[in-house]
Design an enzyme around this catalytic site. Structure first.
Site, mmCIF file in Angstrom:
data_model
loop_
_atom_site.group_PDB
_atom_site.id
_atom_site.type_symbol
_atom_site.label_atom_id
_atom_site.label_comp_id
_atom_site.label_asym_id
_atom_site.label_seq_id
_atom_site.Cartn_x
_atom_site.Cartn_y
_atom_site.Cartn_z
ATOM 1 C CG HIS A 84 -2.012 -1.046 1.097
ATOM 2 N ND1 HIS A 84 -3.046 -1.115 1.991
ATOM 3 C CD2 HIS A 84 -2.227 -2.029 0.195
ATOM 4 C CE1 HIS A 84 -3.860 -2.100 1.648
ATOM 5 N NE2 HIS A 84 -3.365 -2.686 0.557
ATOM 6 C CD GLU A 86 -2.027 3.901 3.335
ATOM 7 O OE1 GLU A 86 -3.206 4.040 3.687
ATOM 8 O OE2 GLU A 86 -1.672 3.107 2.428
ATOM 9 C CB CYS A 112 -6.417 -1.178 4.993
ATOM 10 S SG CYS A 112 -4.670 -1.658 5.030
ATOM 11 C CB CYS A 115 -2.017 0.894 6.228
ATOM 12 S SG CYS A 115 -1.409 0.181 4.680
#
Length: 159
Positions: A84, A86, A112, A115
């Site tokens: 992801h 992040e 999410c 993360c």
């Protein structure tokens, strides 16, 4: 006769707008077929790191290898290869020795839960997001946002 210049003060964009705009532009770099997400990690009005979602470096570019379907799905229906945005921003900062604790994260999609755990563990204190992960995934709530708020991280929807 010289020309007359009238000085009209222009409003400057806030750092928040600059960083979210950069996150949005970074999202366009994503090789993911399904979603394009960008992130910018900052501290004291300086950029520490950037990231966008996609497979680890030197593996695959999903939009090139599987342009119709993207990479295979994992057991939760997520990309099996993707990091992801992040994660990429945090990992790059860590890899290069940047101090993340007390920083601010700007991301185009709310974090999410996975993360969110990484954000909390990294010491990030403020998160701005543009769009809702729950709405994107059809979930009842933004569990990553709820998690972060529960443990003292300030999370704001960017407007």
């Amino acid at each position: 006769m010289g020309s007359l210049f009238l000085y009209i003060p222009m409003s400057k964009p806030s750092f928040e707008h600059i960083f979210m705009n950069l996150a949005s532009e970074l999202a366009e770099r994503s090789h993911c077929v399904r979603a394009h997400v960008g992130a910018v990690l900052t501290k004291d009005t300086r950029i520490i790191s950037i990231g966008y979602n996609g497979p680890p470096a030197e593996t695959h570019n999903c939009d090139e290898e599987w342009p119709e379907t993207g990479c295979a799905r994992d057991s939760r229906g997520s990309c099996s290869l993707a990091l992801h945005a992040e994660e990429n921003a945090i990992l790059y900062a860590s890899k290069n020795g940047s101090k993340i604790e007390g920083s601010t994260l700007y991301t185009t999609l709310s974090p999410c839960i996975a993360c969110a755990r990484l954000i909390l563990s990294s010491g990030i204190k403020l998160v701005y997001f543009k769009d809702s992960y729950a709405e994107y995934k059809g979930l009842a709530s933004d569990e990553g946002v709820d998690f972060l708020r529960r443990f003292g991280v300030t999370v704001n929807k960017f407007s």
